[in-house]
Design a protein around this motif. Structure first.
Motif, short mmCIF file in Angstrom:
data_model
loop_
_atom_site.label_atom_id
_atom_site.label_comp_id
_atom_site.label_asym_id
_atom_site.label_seq_id
_atom_site.Cartn_x
_atom_site.Cartn_y
_atom_site.Cartn_z
N PRO A 15 25.35 -0.80 100.79
CA PRO A 15 24.40 -1.89 100.96
C PRO A 15 24.66 -3.05 100.00
CG PRO A 15 23.27 0.23 100.77
CD PRO A 15 24.67 0.46 100.38
N ALA A 16 24.57 -4.26 100.54
CA ALA A 16 24.94 -5.43 99.76
C ALA A 16 23.97 -5.70 98.63
CB ALA A 16 25.03 -6.65 100.69
N ASN A 17 22.70 -5.29 98.76
CA ASN A 17 21.70 -5.58 97.72
C ASN A 17 21.62 -4.50 96.66
OD1 ASN A 17 20.61 -3.61 99.34
ND2 ASN A 17 18.55 -4.51 99.41
N LEU A 18 22.51 -3.51 96.70
CA LEU A 18 22.52 -2.43 95.72
C LEU A 18 23.51 -2.76 94.62
CD1 LEU A 18 21.55 0.52 95.05
CD2 LEU A 18 23.63 1.29 96.22
N PRO A 19 23.11 -2.80 93.34
CA PRO A 19 24.06 -3.10 92.27
C PRO A 19 25.16 -2.04 92.22
CG PRO A 19 21.80 -3.27 91.48
CD PRO A 19 21.73 -2.64 92.83
N LYS A 20 26.40 -2.51 92.07
CA LYS A 20 27.57 -1.62 91.96
C LYS A 20 28.17 -1.81 90.58
CE LYS A 20 27.13 -1.60 96.58
NZ LYS A 20 26.47 -2.89 96.78
N MET A 21 28.37 -0.71 89.88
CA MET A 21 28.90 -0.80 88.53
C MET A 21 30.00 0.23 88.34
SD MET A 21 25.56 -1.40 86.15
CE MET A 21 24.97 0.27 86.43
N GLY A 22 30.94 -0.09 87.47
CA GLY A 22 31.97 0.85 87.10
C GLY A 22 33.24 0.71 87.90
N SER A 23 34.17 1.59 87.60
CA SER A 23 35.50 1.54 88.20
C SER A 23 35.75 2.65 89.20
CB SER A 23 36.56 1.62 87.09
OG SER A 23 36.36 2.79 86.31
N GLY A 24 34.71 3.40 89.56
CA GLY A 24 34.90 4.53 90.46
C GLY A 24 35.21 4.16 91.90
N TYR A 25 35.10 2.86 92.24
CA TYR A 25 35.37 2.41 93.61
C TYR A 25 36.84 2.08 93.85
CZ TYR A 25 30.32 1.67 93.21
OH TYR A 25 28.98 1.83 92.98
N ALA B 8 44.90 3.24 87.48
CA ALA B 8 45.69 2.59 86.45
C ALA B 8 46.69 1.65 87.12
CB ALA B 8 46.42 3.64 85.60
N LEU B 9 47.29 0.76 86.37
CA LEU B 9 48.20 -0.22 86.98
C LEU B 9 49.44 0.43 87.57
CD1 LEU B 9 48.05 -3.15 84.38
CD2 LEU B 9 46.63 -2.72 86.39
N ASP B 10 49.83 1.58 87.06
CA ASP B 10 51.02 2.26 87.59
C ASP B 10 50.69 3.25 88.70
OD1 ASP B 10 49.72 4.16 86.13
OD2 ASP B 10 51.44 4.74 84.89
N GLY B 11 49.44 3.28 89.17
CA GLY B 11 49.07 4.15 90.27
C GLY B 11 48.45 5.47 89.87
N ARG B 12 48.34 5.74 88.58
CA ARG B 12 47.66 6.95 88.15
C ARG B 12 46.16 6.84 88.44
NH1 ARG B 12 47.43 7.02 83.02
NH2 ARG B 12 48.44 5.00 82.68
N ILE B 13 45.52 7.98 88.63
CA ILE B 13 44.09 8.01 88.94
C ILE B 13 43.36 8.63 87.77
CG2 ILE B 13 42.31 8.84 90.51
CD1 ILE B 13 44.38 8.83 92.71
N ARG B 14 42.48 7.85 87.17
CA ARG B 14 41.74 8.30 85.99
C ARG B 14 40.37 8.84 86.40
NH1 ARG B 14 43.66 3.05 83.44
NH2 ARG B 14 45.36 3.64 82.04
N PRO B 15 39.81 9.77 85.61
CA PRO B 15 38.48 10.32 85.94
C PRO B 15 37.38 9.29 85.71
CG PRO B 15 39.25 11.18 83.84
CD PRO B 15 40.40 10.40 84.42
N VAL B 16 36.26 9.48 86.36
CA VAL B 16 35.09 8.63 86.21
C VAL B 16 33.88 9.50 85.96
CG1 VAL B 16 35.99 6.76 87.65
CG2 VAL B 16 34.71 8.63 88.72
N ARG B 17 32.82 8.88 85.47
CA ARG B 17 31.59 9.60 85.22
C ARG B 17 30.76 9.75 86.50
NH1 ARG B 17 29.21 6.95 79.58
NH2 ARG B 17 31.05 7.36 78.27
N GLY B 18 29.88 10.74 86.48
CA GLY B 18 28.93 10.89 87.58
C GLY B 18 29.48 11.50 88.84
N VAL B 19 30.55 12.29 88.75
CA VAL B 19 31.14 12.89 89.96
C VAL B 19 30.15 13.87 90.60
CG1 VAL B 19 32.95 14.45 90.78
CG2 VAL B 19 33.53 12.56 89.24
N LEU B 20 29.51 14.72 89.81
CA LEU B 20 28.60 15.72 90.37
C LEU B 20 27.41 15.09 91.10
CD1 LEU B 20 27.63 18.61 90.81
CD2 LEU B 20 26.63 18.55 88.51
N PRO B 21 26.62 14.21 90.45
CA PRO B 21 25.51 13.61 91.22
C PRO B 21 25.98 12.78 92.39
CG PRO B 21 25.77 12.52 89.10
CD PRO B 21 26.64 13.75 89.06
#
Length: 503
Positions: A71-81, A111-124
């Protein structure tokens, strides 16, 4: 115009909302437009994704790229997207088929070289995805153990963006979670280490049996901190639903163990008295992050040197202690974090705090001013108040070994089972959760048993809230004594716990 979509998750507190990521390719000058209320970290995703795609052996499309997060009106934060954005762009240009992206949640920072880093909030996030009907999730490999805690959802892990591309093309398989292993029991200090202090040990047992808040007052070195740190060892393990709830909070906070993320033991949180109010209650820019009180959910919040915390921090706990949750309003929205903790306060009786009271150099005014930092409304919410005395002889206690935590815990669990059986129709688990009107109306005690409370109310020694808390303590004492209901002695003992002076 080419168009593709993927799915990710946004977090509001510990509640997740599925986010649809759309990628649309158009003509014109080469530029990337990101819409949908992204924060500063998310706006930088277009640069991270572009470099990661190129360094993964794929070409970046020319022309205008519009990325929309709904949804466009929902704030999106972080790098998990990042992972979802990269997959949407690759599917839009036809570099990968979009068939497997249907009903798949993608989480991960690139990451810039294509690695995938972990993010917070995976379980919820994955719990929300499952509730929304999604069937599969792809997460960073480091978060795979945490993701596997969600039953009924097919989870896979990736280390690099190239692995996701190969999986979408049916050229390789993704890493699956390993079989769960039993986590090692948490190390909890034993109550047998505490020498003497029989009254404080009994108060700790009562607090554990009923979920009551506790205040320990005494000079330095008498065992206040030792007793508080042994309280989690007397409490029952978390139920499966409680364990997931606590783990979700720690996941958002970023404090989960990578090897055994599931929290099964009541947490123990002991912040320093210099902690800021936002760090204690929760806060920050954008949407508020959880504070120490939420990390202590279903566990123990220990405030050592409580008088040094100051009125602002201590009084901010008052509403939370009653409601069991904290609601924090910020410019981008209001979040609600659970905070049903058991509070343990420890304080010295005065600023100089000598081992013996006769050596105190503080004036009466100084002592009163020091203890007044614990306001009356806060103390009214603390059920048990105990004064610890200095030890006079250690050798006198060495002949009989103190009771270990296992012995006391057995009595606590038996008392909690009685309370749970009594309140199960109402959904309450401990005596401290029972509302006062229910105790007075549906579980009223005989008038002779509550006469002592009536006298205390009449003399102004007790508030109505304090009377209700005395009734809860009385029921806990009856549960520890294996009696069907409290008697006069239990009510009197409960009132004595609340009338004990702190100084």
């Amino acid at each position: 115009m080419p168009h593709a979509k993927t799915w990710s998750v946004a977090l509001l507190g510990i509640e997740g909302r599925v986010v649809e990521i759309e990628a649309d390719l158009g003509g014109g000058l080469s530029r990337v437009t990101l819409v949908g209320l992204p924060d500063a970290g998310l706006r930088e995703a277009k640069d991270r994704v572009r470099s990661a795609v190129r360094n993964s052996g794929q070409s970046w499309p020319d022309g205008k790229i519009t990325l929309a997060l709904s949804p466009a009106n929902l704030p999106k934060m972080g790098s998990g997207y990042d992972l979802g954005i990269a997959a949407a762009v690759l599917a839009a240009i036809g570099a990968v088929p979009a068939r497997k992206l249907l009903h798949t949640i993608l989480l991960g920072e690139l990451a810039l070289d294509g690695r995938i880093r972990p993010v917070r909030g995976v379980l919820p996030g994955l719990l929300a995805a499952k509730a929304a009907g999604h069937e599969r999730a792809v997460v960073p490999t480091e978060s795979l153990v945490e993701a596997a805690l969600v039953d009924g959802l097919e989870v896979s892990g990736v280390t690099r963006l190239a692995e996701l591309i190969a999986w979408l093309k049916d050229e390789a398989d993704l890493e699956l979670p390993a079989a769960p292993t039993a986590a090692a029991p948490a190390e909890v200090p034993d109550l047998a280490d505490v020498v003497g202090q029989p009254e404080a040990r009994w108060a700790l047992e009562v607090a554990a049996a009923g979920g009551h808040h506790l205040l320990l007052t005494g000079p330095p070195g008498v065992g206040k901190s030792m007793l508080a740190r042994r309280l989690p060892g007397l409490l029952p393990d978390l139920a499966p639903a409680e364990s997931l709830e606590v783990t979700a909070i720690h996941s958002v906070d970023g404090s989960l163990s990578k090897s055994s993320p599931l929290v099964t033991v009541p947490p123990f949180v002991a912040p320093h008295h210099s902690i800021s109010p936002p760090a204690l209650i929760g806060g920050g820019t954008g949407l508020a992050a959880p504070g120490a009180i939420s990390r202590a959910h279903r566990g123990v919040l220990f405030l050592d040197e409580a008088c040094e915390f100051g009125n602002q921090r201590l009084d901010s706990l008052r509403t939370v202690m009653e409601e069991g949750e904290v609601r924090i309003a910020r410019a981008k929205g209001v979040v609600c974090y659970p905070a049903q903790f058991q509070l343990v306060l420890a304080t010295n009786p005065c600023p100089c705090a000598p081992p013996r009271e006769t050596d105190c150099t503080c004036s009466v005014t100084t002592r009163r001013r020091y203890l007044s930092r614990l306001s009356g409304p806060l103390l009214d919410r603390v059920d048990l108040r105990v004064r610890l005395r200095p030890l006079t002889a250690i050798s006198a206690h060495q002949s009989t070994a103190p009771e270990p935590s296992s012995t006391v815990r057995a009595r606590v669990l038996a008392a909690r089972d009685r309370a749970k059986h009594r309140w199960h129709e109402h959904g309450w688990l401990s005596n401290t959760e029972v509302p006062g009107p229910v105790l007075r109306r549906d579980f009223a005690l005989p008038p002779p048993a509550t006469a002592v409370l009536d006298r205390a109310l009449d003399r102004g020694l007790l508030t109505a809230r304090g009377a209700d808390r005395c009734l809860r303590i009385a029921w806990t004492l009856a549960d520890l004594a294996a009696l069907p209901q409290p008697d006069t002695d239990h009510v009197t003992a409960a009132l004595d716990f609340r009338e004990r002076k702190t100084g």
